[in-house]
Design a protein around this motif. Structure first.
Motif, short mmCIF file in Angstrom:
data_model
loop_
_atom_site.label_atom_id
_atom_site.label_comp_id
_atom_site.label_asym_id
_atom_site.label_seq_id
_atom_site.Cartn_x
_atom_site.Cartn_y
_atom_site.Cartn_z
N VAL A 153 0.84 -1.20 0.00
CA VAL A 153 0.00 0.00 0.00
C VAL A 153 0.87 1.25 0.00
N VAL A 154 0.49 2.23 -0.84
CA VAL A 154 1.16 3.53 -0.86
C VAL A 154 0.11 4.60 -0.56
N CYS A 155 0.32 5.38 0.50
CA CYS A 155 -0.61 6.45 0.88
C CYS A 155 0.02 7.81 0.61
N LEU A 156 -0.70 8.67 -0.11
CA LEU A 156 -0.23 10.01 -0.42
C LEU A 156 -1.08 11.01 0.34
N VAL A 157 -0.46 11.71 1.28
CA VAL A 157 -1.18 12.59 2.20
C VAL A 157 -1.09 14.04 1.76
N ASP A 158 -2.24 14.69 1.62
CA ASP A 158 -2.29 16.12 1.28
C ASP A 158 -3.68 16.66 1.62
N THR A 159 -3.86 17.06 2.87
CA THR A 159 -5.18 17.51 3.31
C THR A 159 -5.07 18.60 4.37
N PRO A 160 -5.97 19.60 4.33
CA PRO A 160 -6.02 20.59 5.40
C PRO A 160 -6.73 20.06 6.64
N GLY A 161 -7.18 18.81 6.57
CA GLY A 161 -7.87 18.17 7.70
C GLY A 161 -9.09 17.40 7.23
N VAL A 193 4.04 5.64 3.35
CA VAL A 193 3.29 6.89 3.40
C VAL A 193 4.18 8.02 2.91
N VAL A 194 3.65 8.83 2.00
CA VAL A 194 4.39 10.00 1.50
C VAL A 194 3.54 11.24 1.71
N ILE A 195 4.05 12.21 2.48
CA ILE A 195 3.33 13.48 2.66
C ILE A 195 3.78 14.39 1.53
N ILE A 196 2.85 14.71 0.62
CA ILE A 196 3.19 15.46 -0.59
C ILE A 196 2.76 16.93 -0.51
N GLY A 197 2.00 17.29 0.55
CA GLY A 197 1.54 18.67 0.69
C GLY A 197 1.26 18.96 2.15
N GLU A 198 -0.01 19.21 2.45
CA GLU A 198 -0.40 19.47 3.83
C GLU A 198 -0.70 18.17 4.56
N GLY A 199 -0.24 18.08 5.80
CA GLY A 199 -0.54 16.90 6.61
C GLY A 199 -1.16 17.35 7.91
N ALA A 200 -2.44 17.66 7.85
CA ALA A 200 -3.08 18.29 9.01
C ALA A 200 -3.95 17.33 9.81
N SER A 201 -3.70 17.27 11.09
CA SER A 201 -4.59 16.69 12.08
C SER A 201 -4.96 15.23 11.78
N GLY A 202 -6.12 14.81 12.28
CA GLY A 202 -6.58 13.43 12.08
C GLY A 202 -6.86 13.12 10.62
N ASP A 211 4.97 1.69 7.52
CA ASP A 211 6.29 1.14 7.86
C ASP A 211 7.36 2.17 7.59
N LYS A 212 7.15 2.94 6.52
CA LYS A 212 8.05 4.05 6.18
C LYS A 212 7.18 5.29 5.92
N VAL A 213 7.49 6.36 6.62
CA VAL A 213 6.76 7.63 6.41
C VAL A 213 7.77 8.64 5.87
N LEU A 214 7.51 9.12 4.67
CA LEU A 214 8.41 10.06 3.99
C LEU A 214 7.72 11.41 3.83
N GLN A 257 12.53 14.78 15.42
CA GLN A 257 11.74 14.16 16.48
C GLN A 257 11.46 12.67 16.23
N LYS A 258 12.02 12.15 15.13
CA LYS A 258 11.89 10.74 14.75
C LYS A 258 10.43 10.32 14.52
N LEU A 259 9.65 11.25 13.99
CA LEU A 259 8.25 10.95 13.66
C LEU A 259 8.10 10.54 12.21
N ILE A 260 9.11 10.83 11.40
CA ILE A 260 9.13 10.35 10.01
C ILE A 260 10.48 9.66 9.77
#
Length: 317
Positions: A153-161, A193-202, A211-214, A257-260
């Motif tokens: 699975v590949v997740c692309l994160v980009d949301t204001p929430g 998981v790849v954060i490509i823009g905004e990564g807001a909240s829940g 397993d890997k957050v980029l 902070q070792k969160l990614i």
């Protein structure tokens, strides 16, 4: 080309360079030396601006209207092999959350991600990238299907929430996100998981367990947006820049902070400045991390993932 406030010096130099080139074409005057000087000044100005970005400027870049969105990445990486899948089999299809099967090279992946719009009409259609509960339930349905067939699975994160409307709360927004977090921790296939823009909240966390957050260099990841934080603490949006610094939301802060797990370098000027290079970099990173993760058994994957998240926030005095 659209420019942000801090990019105005670049805009002025580019306009000077264009005028200089036009003068050279329309007259017999040799302007080559002048053009070279402007080009050098432009290159130096670009470096100075983008090498010293504040947290708020990175937030602005993550929202740049020309920045590529989830479908742009998927279509570029999969080269026509992407098959979008729809619906949560319960309420309806959420247009703010997209997902489906695609191939990078010979390897199939289940792609899931938030999708924003490129203009007013498509932004409304995509609900500005803010998913409803049915969006998170669709994402979970697709991830469980991927698990069944052994597809990473590949997740692309980009949301204001996540969408905070009454109807979303009525359909169980909090439960849907919490369920996704729980199920993703024990999914028996690799998750990148790849954060490509905004990564807001829940809204980001609902598809953010991996397993890997980029993180791309000019993105942010936080429990709250700078504007909302400012309005709560100072009763005004005017302190958003101060809030952005205090929240420690940049990719550098997250890595510290070792969160990614890794920061993906962007071209000078941001992901939109050289889309093809950005797409190739993200594609290569996904492939290399999957090649590491595929060596682990399902049991080892889950155990490693659970340990990773259990250790977050632990302080050894």
């Amino acid at each position: 080309m659209e420019y942000l406030d801090f990019e105005l010096p670049i805009k002025e130099l580019e306009e000077q360079l264009n005028k200089c080139a036009i003068i050279g074409e329309e007259s017999d005057v040799d302007v080559s030396e002048t053009c070279k000087q402007i080009e050098k000044k432009l290159a130096d100005t670009r470096k100075d601006i983008y090498k010293n970005l504040t947290a708020w400027q990175r937030v602005q870049l993550s929202r740049h209207p020309n920045r590529p969105y989830t479908l742009d990445y998927i279509n570029a990486m999969c080269e026509g092999t992407f098959l979008e899948l729809f619906g949560d089999r319960n309420v309806k299809d959420d247009k703010a959350m997209i997902g489906g099967l695609g191939k990078i090279g010979d390897q199939s992946y289940m792609f899931v991600g938030h999708q924003k719009g490129h203009n007013t009409k498509t932004r409304q259609y995509r609900n500005f990238g803010m998913a409803n509960p049915e969006g998170y339930r669709k994402a979970l349905r697709l991830m469980k299907s991927a698990e069944k067939f052994g597809v990473p699975v590949v997740c692309l994160v980009d949301t204001p929430g996540a969408y905070a409307g009454i109807e979303a709360e009525e359909r169980g927004q909090g439960e849907a996100i919490a369920r996704n977090i729980l199920e993703m921790t024990r999914l028996k296939v690799p998750i990148i998981v790849v954060i490509i823009g905004e990564g807001a909240s829940g809204g980001a966390l609902g598809i953010g367990v991996g397993d890997k957050v980029l993180m791309l260099e000019n993105t942010w990841y936080s429990v709250i947006s700078p504007e909302s934080c400012s309005s709560i603490l100072w009763r005004s949006w005017e302190y958003k820049e101060q809030a952005a610094e205090s929240l420690k939301l940049t990719s550098v802060d997250m890595k510290k902070q070792k969160l990614i797990d890794e920061i993906i370098k962007e071209p000078l000027g941001g992901a939109h400045a050289n889309r093809e290079k950005t797409f190739k970099t993200v594609k290569d990173k996904i492939t290399s991390h999957y090649n590491e993760l595929k060596k682990l058994s399902p049991k080892e994957l889950v155990e490693s993932r659970m340990n990773k998240y259990s250790e977050m926030g632990v302080f050894n005095g």
